[in-house]
Design a protein around this motif. Sequence first.
Motif, PDB file in Angstrom:
ATOM      1  N   TYR A  51      -6.237  13.251  -0.927  1.00 47.60           N
ATOM      2  CA  TYR A  51      -7.517  13.899  -1.161  1.00 47.60           C
ATOM      3  C   TYR A  51      -7.417  15.369  -0.752  1.00 47.60           C
ATOM      4  CZ  TYR A  51      -9.933   9.376  -1.718  1.00 47.60           C
ATOM      5  OH  TYR A  51     -10.359   8.145  -2.162  1.00 47.60           O
TER       6      TYR A  51
ATOM      7  N   TYR B 146     -16.628   8.515  -4.734  1.00 46.78           N
ATOM      8  CA  TYR B 146     -16.406   7.256  -4.024  1.00 46.78           C
ATOM      9  C   TYR B 146     -17.613   6.358  -4.275  1.00 46.78           C
ATOM     10  CZ  TYR B 146     -19.717   9.123  -0.612  1.00 46.78           C
ATOM     11  OH  TYR B 146     -20.844   9.643  -0.024  1.00 46.78           O
TER      12      TYR B 146
ATOM     13  N   GLN C 227      -9.460   5.306   3.714  1.00 40.31           N
ATOM     14  CA  GLN C 227      -9.146   6.698   3.396  1.00 40.31           C
ATOM     15  C   GLN C 227     -10.383   7.480   2.963  1.00 40.31           C
ATOM     16  OE1 GLN C 227      -5.719   5.382   0.730  1.00 40.31           O
ATOM     17  NE2 GLN C 227      -4.899   7.297   1.534  1.00 40.31           N
TER      18      GLN C 227
ATOM     19  N   GLN D 211      -7.645  -2.344  -1.472  1.00 40.23           N
ATOM     20  CA  GLN D 211      -8.938  -1.687  -1.598  1.00 40.23           C
ATOM     21  C   GLN D 211      -9.578  -1.430  -0.234  1.00 40.23           C
ATOM     22  OE1 GLN D 211     -10.571  -0.290  -4.257  1.00 40.23           O
ATOM     23  NE2 GLN D 211      -8.556  -0.616  -5.170  1.00 40.23           N
TER      24      GLN D 211
ATOM     25  N   ALA E 157      -7.885   1.636   0.915  1.00 34.48           N
ATOM     26  CA  ALA E 157      -8.434   2.775   0.169  1.00 34.48           C
ATOM     27  C   ALA E 157      -9.801   3.159   0.725  1.00 34.48           C
ATOM     28  CB  ALA E 157      -8.531   2.437  -1.319  1.00 34.48           C
TER      29      ALA E 157
ATOM     30  N   VAL F 272       0.834  -1.205   0.000  1.00 36.12           N
ATOM     31  CA  VAL F 272       0.000   0.000   0.000  1.00 36.12           C
ATOM     32  C   VAL F 272       0.869   1.255   0.000  1.00 36.12           C
ATOM     33  CG1 VAL F 272      -1.606   1.363   1.399  1.00 36.12           C
ATOM     34  CG2 VAL F 272      -1.992  -1.095   1.083  1.00 36.12           C
TER      35      VAL F 272
ATOM     36  N   SER G 241      -0.489   5.606  -6.177  1.00 37.95           N
ATOM     37  CA  SER G 241      -1.768   6.270  -5.942  1.00 37.95           C
ATOM     38  C   SER G 241      -1.926   6.690  -4.489  1.00 37.95           C
ATOM     39  CB  SER G 241      -2.935   5.351  -6.331  1.00 37.95           C
ATOM     40  OG  SER G 241      -2.966   4.200  -5.511  1.00 37.95           O
ATOM     41  N   ASN G 242      -1.201   6.050  -3.580  1.00 34.02           N
ATOM     42  CA  ASN G 242      -1.274   6.398  -2.167  1.00 34.02           C
ATOM     43  C   ASN G 242      -0.601   7.732  -1.878  1.00 34.02           C
ATOM     44  OD1 ASN G 242      -2.114   5.462   0.517  1.00 34.02           O
ATOM     45  ND2 ASN G 242       0.061   5.467   0.995  1.00 34.02           N
TER      46      ASN G 242
ATOM     47  N   ASN H 128      -0.779   5.143   6.773  1.00 38.52           N
ATOM     48  CA  ASN H 128      -1.565   6.382   6.679  1.00 38.52           C
ATOM     49  C   ASN H 128      -1.922   6.946   8.052  1.00 38.52           C
ATOM     50  OD1 ASN H 128      -1.431   5.965   3.922  1.00 38.52           O
ATOM     51  ND2 ASN H 128      -3.453   5.035   3.792  1.00 38.52           N
TER      52      ASN H 128
END
Length: 350
Positions: A27, A258, A128, A122, A125, A17, A22-23, A309
């Motif tokens: 946002y 989302y 998040q 996922q 994700a 991860v 993409s991590n 995260n």
Amino acid sequence: MPSIFDYVTASAIASYVTNNPSNNIPYLGATLFPARKKLGLDLSWIKGARGVPVSLQPSAFDAKATLRDRIGFKKVETEMPFFREAMRLGEKDRQELLRLQDNTNDQYIMPLLTQIFDDRAQLVAGAQVIPERMIMQLLSSGLIRITSDETRQDYDYNYGFAGSHKEILAGSAVWSDPNSVPIEDIQRWKRIINQDTGATITRAICTEKTWGYLMQHPAIRLDMNPVGGQNIIMTDELLRAYLLNKLKIRVSVYNKIYALQDGTTHQFFPDDFFTLIPDGNLGTTWYGTTPEEADLMAGATSAEVSIVNTGVAITTIKEPHPVNVESIVSEIVLPSFETMDTVFIARVAV
């Protein structure tokens, strides 16, 4: 020969991860409410009711200073909600891995392993998504509502957003009406925040649909080009430059979406809202200590735990019968909103 437990571990999933490109793309809410960690699940913060300085009281010489109460400040306390979901890697998956291992070629086994790790990623994700939904609810309503029919959990968080810092336009005032005055509206909302708190509004958030009202508005076109306003070829760059010059604000057009468990997709920030915010961080995304982190991370059990995260716990548990590996992703998270009084929320269309 590697066992099923050697492939799917918390540390391996965490590494996958963390190293996923993409991590590294945060946002919008994560940039406005930076993440921090705390113990437990209680959350409290001091919220300033007004940002304006209060003049010192006059005093006589050789007299003790008058003690000032913390008037205008309020301590907000609440309990952060808990989220958890899991996936299982079972014996059938293990048999598929064994079959592919017979080829002694990584090009056959890696696609299956990648699929397994993508599935677990996922879940992370999805973790998040939770704080981003919370933040965008705050920035469009001043409230947070969390509900799940499946787990029967229902949370309502009222942050006490000032009613005087919200407005719903109606009739010919809505921005989709050519007779509306969006520039004057924004100027008025900026003045309200400045007069109430002393803060200067420099940014705004809206969706593509709401941005479109400004792009097409005849008054804005005419102001940009008094001779042939209706014939102007409007672009995002032109409008951004106009708003920066006219109002000293930069607008973030935020259209990220989302998905829910039922397959429906939703925007993080709703259409028809225009939220004005000041510079700097607006609050903090607080992560608490999950039960997995608190009780399983010591390694005294068959569970392995890694944190990604800031506060998302990835746990893998070995089950000998049937031979399974359960992957669990959990978090305790809630944003604080210390600068709430310097934000203005407007519903500009219906």
